[in-house]
Design a protein around this motif. Structure first.
Motif, short mmCIF file in Angstrom:
data_model
loop_
_atom_site.label_atom_id
_atom_site.label_comp_id
_atom_site.label_asym_id
_atom_site.label_seq_id
_atom_site.Cartn_x
_atom_site.Cartn_y
_atom_site.Cartn_z
N VAL A 65 51.71 -7.18 5.59
CA VAL A 65 51.48 -8.20 4.55
C VAL A 65 52.65 -8.19 3.57
O VAL A 65 53.22 -9.23 3.24
CB VAL A 65 50.15 -7.96 3.82
N LYS A 66 53.00 -7.01 3.10
CA LYS A 66 54.10 -6.90 2.14
C LYS A 66 55.43 -7.34 2.74
O LYS A 66 56.29 -7.86 2.04
CB LYS A 66 54.22 -5.47 1.64
N GLY A 68 55.83 -9.76 4.91
CA GLY A 68 55.82 -11.18 5.24
C GLY A 68 55.42 -11.52 6.66
O GLY A 68 55.55 -12.66 7.08
N GLU A 69 54.90 -10.54 7.41
CA GLU A 69 54.52 -10.80 8.80
C GLU A 69 53.37 -11.80 8.93
O GLU A 69 53.17 -12.37 9.99
CB GLU A 69 54.12 -9.49 9.48
N PHE A 70 52.62 -12.01 7.86
CA PHE A 70 51.47 -12.92 7.92
C PHE A 70 51.69 -14.16 7.07
O PHE A 70 50.72 -14.83 6.68
CB PHE A 70 50.21 -12.18 7.49
N ASP A 71 52.92 -14.48 6.78
CA ASP A 71 53.25 -15.68 6.02
C ASP A 71 53.31 -16.87 7.00
O ASP A 71 54.39 -17.30 7.39
CB ASP A 71 54.59 -15.52 5.29
N PHE A 72 52.15 -17.35 7.39
CA PHE A 72 52.06 -18.44 8.35
C PHE A 72 52.40 -19.76 7.67
O PHE A 72 52.08 -19.96 6.50
CB PHE A 72 50.67 -18.52 8.96
N PRO A 73 53.01 -20.68 8.40
CA PRO A 73 53.30 -21.99 7.80
C PRO A 73 52.02 -22.74 7.46
O PRO A 73 51.03 -22.64 8.18
CB PRO A 73 54.08 -22.74 8.86
#
Length: 75
Positions: A65-66, A68-73
């Motif tokens: 999370v920190k 950015g692996e889950f920063d989905f469009p």
């Protein structure tokens, strides 16, 4: 998964802005058994299932999370 009765003594934590999302949040907290495991549940349904992660699994998730692996469009 464990039953809702098992995580007695969990110090549940919820995101401070959870009220902004109509209660569609999760709560997480360490199990009181000293194992380092972390319990997760839906805040709107605390009586429902609780998922428990090992310390390594939780740290990998938080790191993702920190990072950015889950920063989905959006959309």
């Amino acid at each position: 998964m464990i039953t809702p009765e098992e995580p007695a003594g969990v110090a549940w934590h919820i995101r401070a802005k959870s009220a902004d999302s109509n209660g569609q949040c999760v709560e997480a907290g360490p199990l009181a058994d000293g194992s380092g495991r972390v319990a997760v549940r839906r805040s709107r349904r605390p009586e429902a299932e609780v998922i428990v992660y090992t310390r390594a699994e939780w740290e990998a998730f938080v790191g993702g999370v920190k990072g950015g692996e889950f920063d989905f469009p959006a959309g």
